[in-house]
Design a protein around this motif. Structure first.
Motif, PDB file in Angstrom:
ATOM      1  N   ARG A  60       0.850  -1.243  -0.334  1.00 20.73           N
ATOM      2  CA  ARG A  60      -0.094  -0.040  -0.107  1.00 20.73           C
ATOM      3  C   ARG A  60       0.866   1.206   0.047  1.00 20.73           C
ATOM      4  N   LYS A  61       2.120   1.244   0.655  1.00 18.51           N
ATOM      5  CA  LYS A  61       2.878   2.393   0.752  1.00 18.51           C
ATOM      6  C   LYS A  61       3.402   2.713  -0.624  1.00 18.51           C
ATOM      7  N   ILE A  67       0.619   6.379  -7.319  1.00 22.84           N
ATOM      8  CA  ILE A  67      -0.392   7.122  -7.549  1.00 22.84           C
ATOM      9  C   ILE A  67       0.178   8.580  -7.608  1.00 22.84           C
ATOM     10  N   VAL A  68       0.579   9.154  -6.551  1.00 17.10           N
ATOM     11  CA  VAL A  68       1.059  10.410  -6.376  1.00 17.10           C
ATOM     12  C   VAL A  68       2.042  10.802  -7.300  1.00 17.10           C
ATOM     13  N   PRO A  80      10.168   9.519  -7.268  1.00 19.81           N
ATOM     14  CA  PRO A  80      10.364   7.986  -7.282  1.00 19.81           C
ATOM     15  C   PRO A  80       9.310   6.839  -7.545  1.00 19.81           C
ATOM     16  N   GLY A  81       7.859   7.389  -7.018  1.00 19.95           N
ATOM     17  CA  GLY A  81       6.997   6.940  -7.437  1.00 19.95           C
ATOM     18  C   GLY A  81       6.430   6.752  -8.841  1.00 19.95           C
ATOM     19  N   GLY A  82       6.610   7.727  -9.234  1.00 14.61           N
ATOM     20  CA  GLY A  82       6.544   8.120 -10.695  1.00 14.61           C
ATOM     21  C   GLY A  82       7.280   7.209 -11.833  1.00 14.61           C
ATOM     22  N   ARG A  83       8.557   7.077 -11.317  1.00 15.48           N
ATOM     23  CA  ARG A  83       9.736   6.359 -12.034  1.00 15.48           C
ATOM     24  C   ARG A  83       9.144   4.994 -12.006  1.00 15.48           C
ATOM     25  N   ARG A 186      10.140  -7.904  -5.322  1.00 21.21           N
ATOM     26  CA  ARG A 186       9.210  -6.896  -5.050  1.00 21.21           C
ATOM     27  C   ARG A 186       8.622  -6.396  -6.670  1.00 21.21           C
ATOM     28  N   PHE A 187       9.461  -6.167  -7.441  1.00 24.50           N
ATOM     29  CA  PHE A 187       9.355  -5.618  -8.880  1.00 24.50           C
ATOM     30  C   PHE A 187       8.494  -6.558  -9.570  1.00 24.50           C
ATOM     31  N   ALA A 188       8.495  -7.804  -9.181  1.00 23.53           N
ATOM     32  CA  ALA A 188       7.768  -9.051  -9.946  1.00 23.53           C
ATOM     33  C   ALA A 188       6.530  -8.830  -9.362  1.00 23.53           C
ATOM     34  N   MET A 189       6.142  -8.846  -8.053  1.00 28.61           N
ATOM     35  CA  MET A 189       4.995  -8.640  -7.621  1.00 28.61           C
ATOM     36  C   MET A 189       4.202  -7.214  -7.898  1.00 28.61           C
ATOM     37  N   LEU A 190       4.835  -6.286  -7.933  1.00 23.41           N
ATOM     38  CA  LEU A 190       4.431  -5.079  -8.190  1.00 23.41           C
ATOM     39  C   LEU A 190       4.025  -4.884  -9.698  1.00 23.41           C
ATOM     40  N   SER A 191       4.599  -5.755 -10.562  1.00 17.63           N
ATOM     41  CA  SER A 191       4.332  -5.630 -11.949  1.00 17.63           C
ATOM     42  C   SER A 191       3.001  -6.543 -12.241  1.00 17.63           C
TER      43      SER A 191
END
Length: 269
Positions: A60-61, A67-68, A80-83, A186-191
């Motif tokens: 969630r963080k 989103i921001v 960083p979130g946008g990247r 982490r990247f695999a799960m977010l993707s």
């Protein structure tokens, strides 16, 4: 739909969606192993929704930052979130194209046999072990490059073969490119977010076209809850295991699973 199959499918989906062991293979094999009819489209959709909700809750963080960051794009800023959002966007098209080709050509059914699953489970276990054993651990999710994301996305496209594992291929590619173990996971799960969402949309369209769901809404809600809980456990377990033991436990499991499938095939023949 029997309660046993409902519980089985929901838990199997939740536990295997993010582990590098191929959830699609397990969802195909589970009904065959128990001698029951394959799960309905509705249960597939609901179980995947449970997994998707688990990703949103556990990360969630990061998702809030994404989103921001996406909103900041419209002001010309790259946070960083946008990247991170852009990295996920870059990694996504290959698997979407591969999935669309298999779905609309009808080739999907040709790669769902136990023999193909066993071969893919075994063959793709070795690169995972080699990448984890010899790959450098110098990059975090924040320091992955756009080129890295593109390469990881190309690896993800191969995951349309049941048994290869979408998350496993992404983690393999990320480790080859120098990502730390937890960063690769982490990247695999977010993707997985756009991929799972696309699967849910496609299955929802199938339902709207009149396919018999074979299950009630109550069954679907149970599937969401069980898959959600199992997915949270799997995500936490994955991050803890890779930090402590690397990906070797999953490599061993894949080899054992492939050997077991092949043994059954030989026995039946």
């Amino acid at each position: 739909m029997s309660l046993m199959l409902l519980v089985l499918i929901a838990i199997v989906q939740g536990l295997t969606e993010f582990l590098p062991v191929s959830s699609s293979a397990h969802l195909i094999l589970a009904p065959l192993a128990f001698g029951v009819e394959p799960q309905s489209v509705l249960i597939d959709v609901m179980a995947h929704i449970g997994s998707l909700l688990a990703v949103f809750v556990y990360f969630r963080k990061e998702i809030g930052e994404v989103i921001v960051g996406v909103l900041a794009w419209f002001t010309g800023q790259m946070t960083p979130g946008g990247r991170l959002a852009l990295l996920v966007v870059i990694a996504t098209p290959p698997v979407m194209v591969a999935g669309a080709v298999l779905y609309f050509t009808g080739w999907m059914d040709l790669v769902r046999s136990p023999a193909v699953i066993a071969a893919a489970t075994l063959v793709f276990a070795l690169p995972l072990w080699l990448a984890d054993r010899y790959g450098p651990r110098v990059k975090t999710v924040e320091t992955l490059t756009y080129k890295d994301a593109a390469m990881i996305g190309l690896a993800q496209a191969v995951a349309m073969i049941p048994g290869s594992s979408r998350s496993g291929l992404m983690m393999t590619a990320a480790r080859m490119l120098g990502a730390e173990r937890s960063a690769a996971a982490r990247f695999a799960m977010l993707s997985s977010i756009p991929v799972i969402a696309a699967f849910g949309l496609q299955s929802g369209i199938d339902l709207a076209r009149g396919e018999d769901p074979g299950a009630s809404l109550t069954d679907g809600l149970i599937a969401v809850g069980l898959s959600f809980a199992a997915s949270l456990v799997a995500i936490h377990l994955l991050l803890k295991l890779v930090d402590r033991f690397g990906f070797l436990p999953f490599v061993i499991y894949r080899i054992a699973l492939a050997c077991a499938i092949l043994a059954v095939i030989i026995w039946v023949v």
